[in-house]
Design an enzyme around this catalytic site. Structure first.
Site, short mmCIF file in Angstrom:
data_model
loop_
_atom_site.label_atom_id
_atom_site.label_comp_id
_atom_site.label_asym_id
_atom_site.label_seq_id
_atom_site.Cartn_x
_atom_site.Cartn_y
_atom_site.Cartn_z
CG HIS A 1 -0.32 0.00 2.53
ND1 HIS A 1 0.31 -1.11 3.06
CD2 HIS A 1 -0.19 0.97 3.47
CE1 HIS A 1 0.78 -0.83 4.27
NE2 HIS A 1 0.49 0.43 4.54
CG ASP B 1 4.86 2.38 7.42
OD1 ASP B 1 4.05 2.80 6.57
OD2 ASP B 1 4.53 1.63 8.36
CG HIS B 2 4.11 -0.55 4.33
ND1 HIS B 2 4.21 -1.90 4.58
CD2 HIS B 2 3.63 0.01 5.47
CE1 HIS B 2 3.79 -2.15 5.82
NE2 HIS B 2 3.43 -1.00 6.38
CG HIS C 1 -3.91 -0.63 6.31
ND1 HIS C 1 -3.79 -0.42 7.67
CD2 HIS C 1 -2.86 0.02 5.74
CE1 HIS C 1 -2.72 0.31 7.91
NE2 HIS C 1 -2.14 0.60 6.75
CG HIS D 1 -2.36 -1.58 11.88
ND1 HIS D 1 -1.47 -2.13 10.99
CD2 HIS D 1 -2.12 -0.24 11.87
CE1 HIS D 1 -0.72 -1.19 10.47
NE2 HIS D 1 -1.10 -0.02 10.98
CG HIS E 1 4.21 -3.45 10.21
ND1 HIS E 1 3.29 -2.92 11.07
CD2 HIS E 1 4.49 -2.47 9.32
CE1 HIS E 1 3.01 -1.68 10.74
NE2 HIS E 1 3.73 -1.38 9.66
#
Length: 870
Positions: A76, A80-81, A167, A441, A463
């Site tokens: 996504h 942080d991804h 999410h 989450h 994670h």
């Protein structure tokens, strides 16, 4: 000692899957993982740590050669991804392909662009700005490929299928199949139905098969959260209390993701409470405003609530005469305003402000925090997950002061003071701070339920901070132990929580299955282990799929063309005759097949049926006639079923013809070696020296020719001086006839070892089951005395064995037999009569053929008194 268990068996390195965490292991941030299996390499996500700057925020790319990666999957658009992706594509040797969903790419474009601009203006580190530029980001966008949910794509032998993850809009979980191994990566996911997103979908095992490895987030460990209704009620009550006391509400959020969910909650609540509508709701940032277009575009990718609002708004617009439904979508808010910059913001009175970034590190949310923190009427409402080391995590502890990094010394003169160490301007914090979890989450319970529903034998937790991942791992192992206590046959689940940079090697022994297609599929398959039929064909591998087919079906089923190489070799043998050649080939290859024979024709004008005689007048003509022979017929033989030998007759020429391949070429070389040997043997030389006159009488000529051939074969076959049953001295003898029994036995074992390796052992105990009597006493149970005791039986058996050993020794046989082990099959060869005991019919025929050839090769095996026995 017990034998080795299956887990102790040596594992082929090609059957091991290797997991390497380059980031996001025992931490939240800079998610990046690498999978290696069967020569294929998949990278999962490429994020940056939001609590760090420069290279410290990047995954450990130096620990792995990115040039070997086949595909990179982005789950996504959160930083942080995905924030390290421009660096990977523009600054490294990465040559693979990148995939993400359509909404993810659309939002990723604007989000990364905004992140670069914010970093360039607010970063305190020059390193941060040098990682990559906005131009780098825009230039790499064409390299990113988009895929849809529930569609399977095969890239370089790797199958990838994305599933909705909840999410945020476009978030995907990935099912990865490599050589039949199913790997499921969740990324960040949510199983909860909210106001605009669909919940995470679990793959159907009936369709995709068993999941072998699950890689799951562990963000909240085993923590739980109140029901959604309670969280919404608490959030709205807190916001209402702040605005009722005349304060301002700061809600730090990511520009995209939870911000849209919170806007839907506030819009609905404001619409139902007219008294609050005088209090404005703002969401800030050009990025958020641009990306709202993406949300309006992908309404069909959202849940039924959004689709219902869309239909209602469109109906209202049509009723009002707005046929195109302008400003009537579910994302066209009536009580929420977009704020491009603080320059246009009149900071007077109460308001609700949704500002990014969500962890208060910099940007507009940090500016407003520093501005509103000293006023006790104001309040900060945290709704997302905050990484350790960020201001979002710090503010939750309600410190008395916060550092001013966005206000500078100007504001410090009025509302701040320097701390004791004179390192930073500190601002007093008097505003209230509350937290409500809307992080999208999974909670601990939801995550455990999901992991156990997948029921994978191996689980890797990523994670999640070390403490949270450790708690989740312990809970999963505890549940596993409880299930094992109730049912010992329950599958044991192995759980891993690796550190960054650590390698996890997991062995997977997957059966290789080949699909039989074409003509071979019409042949009934072997039934059970006792069915010894063998299906032969061509194995074709496409990626990791194996197909077995007949060579004739290669074009149709594999798209391949086959070429047959036909080899021919011409040899002229002036001395050896076809009968000698045939005998030599039979001695080497066994029986050979004659597939064609042409009737002999005489040379000249004479024919046998005429009975006419032609007188030769001159001596020259007589001498010429003496040199002429009747033309031998052309003959064709098939050697080993693959080499065709054509004998021309008159020209003494041999043509070898075979289909070229590794096996046939080897046999053809052996045939040519035999032909070269037989041409130089003494039998061939003797035949060429025999004077055979030609009298133009076919009958007389044939008789003398046959005599010559007969003598030739007798010379070649003379191995022990025996001819026509009488012992006669021969000048030509087989040298093997003078070998001792020990030498023959040694050559026999050497021959067998060449065929079956060192799996040959002597049998010391002679067999007596084939004997019927000894010392005049019958061995049959029916003739034995009824009162005979065991000692008598043992004595008689001992006498039998002694008698048998003496008989074998008289024959020159050193041991009664040989034991030959092939795989798990054990065969026993008894040397006196060469009988073979073997439970497998296939191996019995194979071993017996080798034994017979060995005996022929080393000459008569045992000889006594000038005789032979073989």
């Amino acid at each position: 000692m017990s034998g080795a268990t299956e887990d102790e068996d040596p594992v082929d390195p090609s059957d091991e899957l290797t997991f390497i965490g380059l980031g996001g292991c025992q931490e939240v941030g800079r998610s990046c993982h690498v999978l290696q299996y069967k020569g294929k390499i998949v990278m999962l996500d490429a994020g940056m740590h939001t609590g760090r700057e420069g290279m410290a925020a990047m995954p450990y790319f130096d620990d792995f050669d990115l040039g070997t990666v086949d595909i990179l999957l982005i789950s996504h658009f959160h930083l942080d991804h995905a924030a390290a992706l421009p660096y990977v594509l523009s600054k490294t040797n990465f040559q693979g392909r990148v995939f993400m969903t359509h909404p993810t790419k659309a939002i990723y474009k604007w989000l990364i662009q905004d992140s670069v601009r914010v970093s360039n203006t607010s970063s305190t580190s020059d390193q941060r700005t040098s990682l990559y530029t906005e131009a780098d980001h825009m230039s790499t966008l064409p390299k990113i490929e988009t895929i849809d949910f529930y569609t399977t794509h095969t890239i370089n032998g790797i199958q990838v299928t994305p599933y909705p993850a909840g999410h945020v809009l476009g978030a995907a979980m990935f099912l990865i199949n490599i050589a039949g191994l199913n790997i499921f990566f969740t990324g960040d996911y949510s199983t909860e139905q909210d106001r605009h997103l669909v919940a995470a979908a679990v793959p159907d095992p009936k369709k995709v098969g068993k999941i072998d490895l699950l890689i799951s987030e562990s963000t909240f460990g085993i923590s739980t959260a109140p029901p959604r209704e309670e969280r919404e009620f608490g959030l709205l009550k807190s916001i209402t209390n702040i605005v009722n006391r005349g304060g301002k509400v700061l809600m730090p959020v990511f520009a995209l993701g939870r911000a849209q969910e919170l806007l839907l909650i506030l819009e609905d609540y404001w619409a139902r409470h007219p008294d609050l509508q005088k209090v404005p709701i703002y969401y800030t940032g050009q990025t958020a405003r641009k990306c709202m277009v993406v949300y309006q575009t992908y309404i069909n990718a959202m849940n039924d609530n959004i689709k219902r609002i869309f239909r209602e708004r469109m109906a209202e617009a049509e009723a009002a005469g707005n046929a195109k439904g302008l400003s009537s979508g579910p994302w066209d808010f009536r009580h929420v305003r977009s704020l491009r910059s603080l320059d246009r913001f009149d900071d007077i009175g109460s308001c609700v402000m949704l500002a990014s970034p969500g962890m208060l590190q910099s940007g507009m949310s940090r500016i407003l925090l520093e501005r509103w923190a000293p006023d006790q009427r104001n309040g900060v409402v945290m709704t997302g997950y905050n990484v350790e080391g960020t201001m979002g995590r710090t503010i939750l502890s309600e410190p008395d002061q916060i550092p001013a990094i966005m206000s500078g010394t100007t504001n410090a003169q009025t509302i701040g003071r320097r701390n004791r160490d004179d390192e930073a301007v500190m601002i007093p914090r008097r505003c209230s701070v509350e937290e409500f979890s809307f992080a999208a989450h999974v909670t601990g319970k939801q995550n455990i339920d999901f992991i156990e529903a997948i029921h994978a034998p191996h689980v890797i937790l990523v994670h999640g901070e070390k403490s949270q991942a450790g708690r989740l791992k312990s809970r999963l192992l505890d549940n596993n132990s409880k299930r094992s206590a109730n049912n010992a046959e329950t599958q044991q689940t192995k759980v891993y929580s690796p550190e960054n940079g650590a390698e996890v090697k997991i062995p997977f022994r997957k059966d290789k299955i080949a699909k039989v297609v074409g003509r071979l599929a019409q042949i009934p398959a072997p039934q059970g282990p006792d069915d010894e039929r063998v299906i032969s064909g061509v194995m074709v591998q496409n990626g990791f799929k194996l197909s077995l087919m007949a060579p004739e079906d290669l074009r149709e089923y594999a798209g391949l063309t086959s070429t047959t190489v036909l080899c021919r070799q011409h040899i002229v043998l002036t001395a050896a005759t076809i009968e000698l050649i045939k005998w030599a080939l039979e001695g080497t290859f066994g029986a050979i097949e004659e597939i064609g024979q042409v009737k002999a024709e005489t040379n000249g004008d004479s024919h046998p049926e005429d009975g006419a005689k032609k007188e030769v007048e001159t001596k020259i003509e007589q001498e010429q006639a003496d040199e002429e022979f009747t033309s031998e017929p052309a003959r064709t033989f098939l050697v080993m079923g693959c080499i065709q030998l054509k004998w021309s007759g008159r020209d003494k020429e041999i043509e070898l013809e075979w289909e070229g391949n590794t096996m046939n070429d080897g046999i053809a070389d052996a045939v040519m070696s035999v032909l070269a040997t037989v041409e130089s043997t003494r039998a061939s030389v003797k035949f060429t020296q025999k004077d055979v006159k030609h009298h133009h009488h076919s009958h007389s000529h044939d008789h003398e020719t046959k005599e010559a051939l007969s003598e030739e074969i007798q010379i070649a076959k003379s191995t022990n001086g025996i001819t026509n049953g009488q012992a006669q001295p021969r000048a030509v003898r087989n040298q093997l006839a003078n070998l001792t029994p020990e030498e023959r036995f040694s050559r026999l074992t050497m021959f067998l070892e060449e065929q079956f390796g060192n799996n040959i052992d002597p049998i010391e105990t002679p067999r007596i089951s084939h004997l019927t009597q000894v010392d005049g006493k019958s061995l049959k149970d029916g003739n034995a005395d009824s009162d005979e005791d065991e000692e008598d039986v043992e004595e008689r058996n001992a006498a039998l064995m002694a008698s048998e050993r003496a008989r074998l020794a008289a024959l020159g046989i050193p041991v009664p037999g040989l034991q030959i082990k092939v795989d798990k099959v054990i065969a026993r060869l008894w040397l006196d009569d060469l009988t073979l005991e073997c439970p497998s019919k296939v191996w019995r025929e194979r071993i017996m053929a080798v034994v017979e050839r060995a005996v022929e090769t080393v000459a008569p095996l045992w000889s006594v008194g000038g005789g032979s026995r073989g």
